[in-house]
Every structure is written in C-alpha cells, then in structure tokens.
Design an enzyme around this catalytic site. Structure first.
Site, short mmCIF file in Angstrom:
data_model
loop_
_atom_site.label_atom_id
_atom_site.label_comp_id
_atom_site.label_asym_id
_atom_site.label_seq_id
_atom_site.Cartn_x
_atom_site.Cartn_y
_atom_site.Cartn_z
N ASN A 19 0.86 -1.18 0.00
CA ASN A 19 0.00 0.00 0.00
C ASN A 19 0.90 1.23 0.00
O ASN A 19 1.51 1.56 1.01
CB ASN A 19 -0.88 -0.04 1.26
CG ASN A 19 -1.82 1.14 1.34
OD1 ASN A 19 -1.75 2.06 0.51
ND2 ASN A 19 -2.69 1.13 2.32
N ARG A 78 -2.22 -2.08 -3.80
CA ARG A 78 -3.35 -1.16 -3.72
C ARG A 78 -3.02 0.03 -4.62
O ARG A 78 -1.95 0.63 -4.50
CB ARG A 78 -3.54 -0.68 -2.29
CG ARG A 78 -4.59 0.39 -2.21
CD ARG A 78 -4.66 1.01 -0.83
NE ARG A 78 -5.68 2.04 -0.82
CZ ARG A 78 -5.55 3.20 -0.20
NH1 ARG A 78 -4.44 3.50 0.44
NH2 ARG A 78 -6.51 4.07 -0.24
N HIS A 167 -12.07 4.57 -1.40
CA HIS A 167 -12.28 3.61 -0.29
C HIS A 167 -13.13 2.41 -0.74
O HIS A 167 -13.75 1.75 0.08
CB HIS A 167 -13.01 4.25 0.91
CG HIS A 167 -12.25 5.32 1.63
ND1 HIS A 167 -12.88 6.41 2.19
CD2 HIS A 167 -10.94 5.46 1.90
CE1 HIS A 167 -11.98 7.18 2.77
NE2 HIS A 167 -10.79 6.63 2.61
N ARG A 232 -9.22 17.31 5.33
CA ARG A 232 -9.84 17.65 4.05
C ARG A 232 -11.20 18.31 4.28
O ARG A 232 -11.96 17.88 5.15
CB ARG A 232 -10.04 16.40 3.19
CG ARG A 232 -8.77 15.89 2.57
CD ARG A 232 -9.00 14.60 1.83
NE ARG A 232 -8.23 13.52 2.41
CZ ARG A 232 -8.41 12.24 2.15
NH1 ARG A 232 -9.33 11.87 1.29
NH2 ARG A 232 -7.66 11.32 2.72
N GLU A 377 -8.38 -3.91 4.48
CA GLU A 377 -8.12 -3.77 3.04
C GLU A 377 -7.02 -4.72 2.60
O GLU A 377 -7.03 -5.21 1.47
CB GLU A 377 -7.77 -2.31 2.73
CG GLU A 377 -9.00 -1.42 2.77
CD GLU A 377 -8.69 0.04 3.00
OE1 GLU A 377 -8.17 0.36 4.09
OE2 GLU A 377 -8.97 0.85 2.11
#
Ligand code: ADP
Length: 388
Positions: A19, A78, A167, A232, A377
């Site tokens: 990742n 990923r 996501h 964010r 994940e």
C-alpha cells in the site's frame, strides 16, 4: 502448478500486499484464506529529511530485508485511482503499467509512486504474479446518474471529469461481510439488504449499497468531495475557491493544499486526530465541540440523502479508525435516526463484543441493524490477488 507451488503444495498461500501512500510504503504478508498476517511493516516519510528512505526504490530495498520473496506466491498492490480504465483488479503486465501511467494526473500524490513500486517489483520478480487492486473499482458499478457532474459535456468527454469514488475496497469488504453475517444469522428471505457503510478515518466516505452493489458514494472526482474529514474540507461551494484565489492571489496548488491538508477538523479546531478532538471537546473547547458537531451533521446529511435514494435502509455499518473505535461519534450519528427506528445498545456501543471482525451495536432482534465492522483492506487485496 508451477515449481514455486510444487515446493510445498500443502502450505497456505502467502500474498505480499503493498500500500503506497504519498510518502510511505506499507507492506504485509497475508494469508488470503484467513487474513492472518505473518509480517507487517512500514517505510515512512519517504523522500523527507530524516525519513526511512530517500526514494521508493530504497523503500523497496528496506522491505526486502524483511520479506523473503522466495516464499511469496503473489503480490497485490493497492492503487488509489483506476479511472474508467480499470473497473476490476488487473494483472500486472507491461501494457497495464503503461495504461496506469495515463492516470497519474488523476491522483498525483498517490498513483505515480504506486506505479513506480508496481513496475520496480514486477521487473525484479517477473515470475511472481502481481495484481493491481483499485480503490475505485467497486464504484465502477455505479450508474451514470451517480457518476456525472452537471458540467459542460466536454469536461466529461474530453477530460474525464466525473465521480469515481474512493475507499471502494473497504466499503465492498465491510458490506460483503455484513451481508454474509445477516444471511447466516438473520435470514431475510428475498428482502434486499439496503446498507449504508460509513468509512470514518483520516479520510471519510459514505456509501449506499443494495445487495452489495453501490448506489451512490460521497467521494467524487477526487477524495476531496463529501463529508468533512481530518484535514480535508469535503464539500465546499466552488465559488468560494475561485473567490479565495482572486482575493488571496494564491495559485491553484496553494488553494488545493489548503483544502487537502489545512481544512476539515484541523481547519475548524486546529487538530485532525479524532481522539484528541474528543478529549478537547470533553475539556470544554468550543471549537472542538463545533468540529465534532459538524463532522456528525455532514455524515447525517449524506445518510439522509442516501436513505431517500435507496427508499429505506436496513443496516448502518461503522468502519475505519473512527467508525470502529469512537462510541461518541457512533452515538451522535445514530441519535439523528431514532425517528426512523434506529437504536443503539449503549453498552455494546461503548464496549462492543467483536466476533470475526464484526460487532452488533443495535439491540438483538431489532429490525434495523447497526454494526461496527473492522475493515481489512490488506486481506481484501490479498483475496483478489491470489494466483490463478
Ligand atoms: P487512515 O485514514 O489514516 O487510515 P484510520 O482509519 O486509522 O485513518 O483512522 C484514524 C482516525 O481514527 C484518527 O482520527 C484517530 O484519532 C481515530 N481514532 C482511532 N481510535 C479512536 C478512538 N478510540 N476514538 C476516537 N477516534 C479514534
């Protein structure tokens, strides 16, 4: 079966999952059957002074001190953005890497370093099958009505401006896990599973899915759209952005950086980590109280819209760092839906009983379910990267 597998056909598979972040490389060796991880590591602050590695090539070298590639059956990468080109996990080939290069601009912080790592490992270990798993893939099933913006057609047809979501691997994983749990423990016959999954972490997104197919999601062209997050902004009137550029004289990059790194909870209360924000609010800090209330309200607004789109809802899932751990946020979010019949078992909410990565937070036998579900994940990517 190739020579590598003939070595020991009885052992479980070992998938190296990578990742790549904008300045980090996380790796894990995962057993896809069980999700067990024999190795986990992080090379952090890549390219920064005092960081663990000067560049991604050096980061791979560091990882290879700990991972014996001779014992790896396959690699899963990923990749944040698959654009419209990669609607499904894709085997790494020279052609696929060239196609991926075309998407660099869509996620400039994440895709180019991920591509470098994909290419580098593939060149070093060409016999080990490698797969790219895209964060956007789950949302390739979204209908056009959910993916288009109401902008001039040429923005879409010439520049690819549309909603891609993010996501997706996490949303898909927790939704599938919950459907499996409900089918085993509370079969509902032919009734559909209308599920809201709330991935609340450093970045946050909400997805509506019916029977494991997404209906809508809160992130858009980039992971900046949607609810307010750690740093964010989430949704902002674009007019405010142009106004700021004109008034402050900032270039687009500076405004973008402010919206990505200085906004959200950090912009509201100076802190982006929810554990610390909760502690500040507990101590009476009014900015932290506002930040939490806004975080919750944005989530509720989105949930309300999605409940309308699905013509109802059966289950709400909380996942990721905040969703899996914050009893306060879960309680506040669900309190806005009591009118609809949602309830929390407060004891379970505060100290959930986890079984197989899932905890029921609504009262036993209640029609409308609330779950905390641990996202994984790495496990999801390992399952999608198994050698054929
Ligand atoms: P990332 O998106 O960086 O992977 P995570 O999913 O790990 O993030 O989520 C990080 C967020 O989860 C942080 O804001 C952190 O404060 C929050 N978090 C973790 N544990 C708790 C907790 N017990 N209570 C409240 N927030 C928590």
């Amino acid at each position: 079966m190739d020579d590598r597998k003939l070595k020991d056909a009885s052992r479980n598979l070992a998938i190296l999952v990578l990742n790549v972040g904008s300045t980090s490389l996380k790796y894990a060796v995962v057993e896809p059957q069980t999700g067990a991880k024999s190795i986990r590591g992080l090379v952090d602050r890549i390219g920064q002074s005092g960081g663990d590695a000067g560049c991604y090539e050096e980061a791979i070298e560091r990882m290879l001190h700990y991972v014996d590639m001779g014992a790896i059956d396959a690699v899963g990468h990923r990749v944040v953005h698959g654009g419209a080109m990669f609607p499904a996990p894709t085997r790494v080939t020279a052609e696929a890497i060239e196609k991926l290069r075309l998407l660099d601009k869509l996620a400039p912080l994440h895709n180019p370093p991920a591509r470098q790592v994909v290419e580098n490992l593939w060149q070093r270990f060409p016999v080990i099958p490698a797969t790219m798993v895209f964060d956007t893939a789950y949302f390739s099933q979204l209908p056009e009505i959910a993916t288009r913006y109401a902008v001039p057609d040429s923005w879409y047809s010439s520049y690819g401006i549309r909603r891609y979501g993010a996501h997706g691997t996490s949303h898909s994983f927790v939704v599938q896990k919950t459907i499996q749990f409900l089918n085993q423990n509370a079969p509902r016959g032919k009734a559909k599973h209308r599920i809201l999954s709330l991935h609340l972490g450093g970045g946050s997104s909400i997805t509506a899915s019916i029977d494991g197919i997404p209906v809508d999601t809160s992130m858009g062209f980039t992971p900046l759209e949607g609810v307010a997050m750690g740093t964010r902004s989430g949704d902002v009137d674009p007019g405010a952005i142009f106004y700021m550029q004109r008034q402050s004289g900032w270039d687009p990059e500076s405004v973008e950086t402010a919206l990505l790194r200085e906004s959200g909870m950090k912009g509201l209360c100076g802190e982006s980590d929810m554990r610390r924000i909760e502690a500040m609010a507990e101590a009476g800090d009014s900015r932290a109280i506002l930040a939490i209330d806004m975080f919750v309200r944005r989530i509720q607004k989105c949930m309300g819209a999605y409940i309308a789109l699905m013509e109802g809802v059966d289950s709400v899932l909380f996942t990721a760092g905040i969703g899996e751990n914050s009893a306060l946020i879960r309680s506040k979010v669900i309190s806005g839906f009591r009118w609809l019949g949602f309830e929390l078992n407060e004891e379970q909410n505060v100290a959930p009983t986890w079984v197989g990565g899932l905890a029921r937070l609504s009262p036993q036998g209640h029609q409308l379910s609330v779950f905390a579900v641990r996202t994984d994940e790495e496990w999801a990517i390992s399952r999608l990267s198994q050698p054929q």
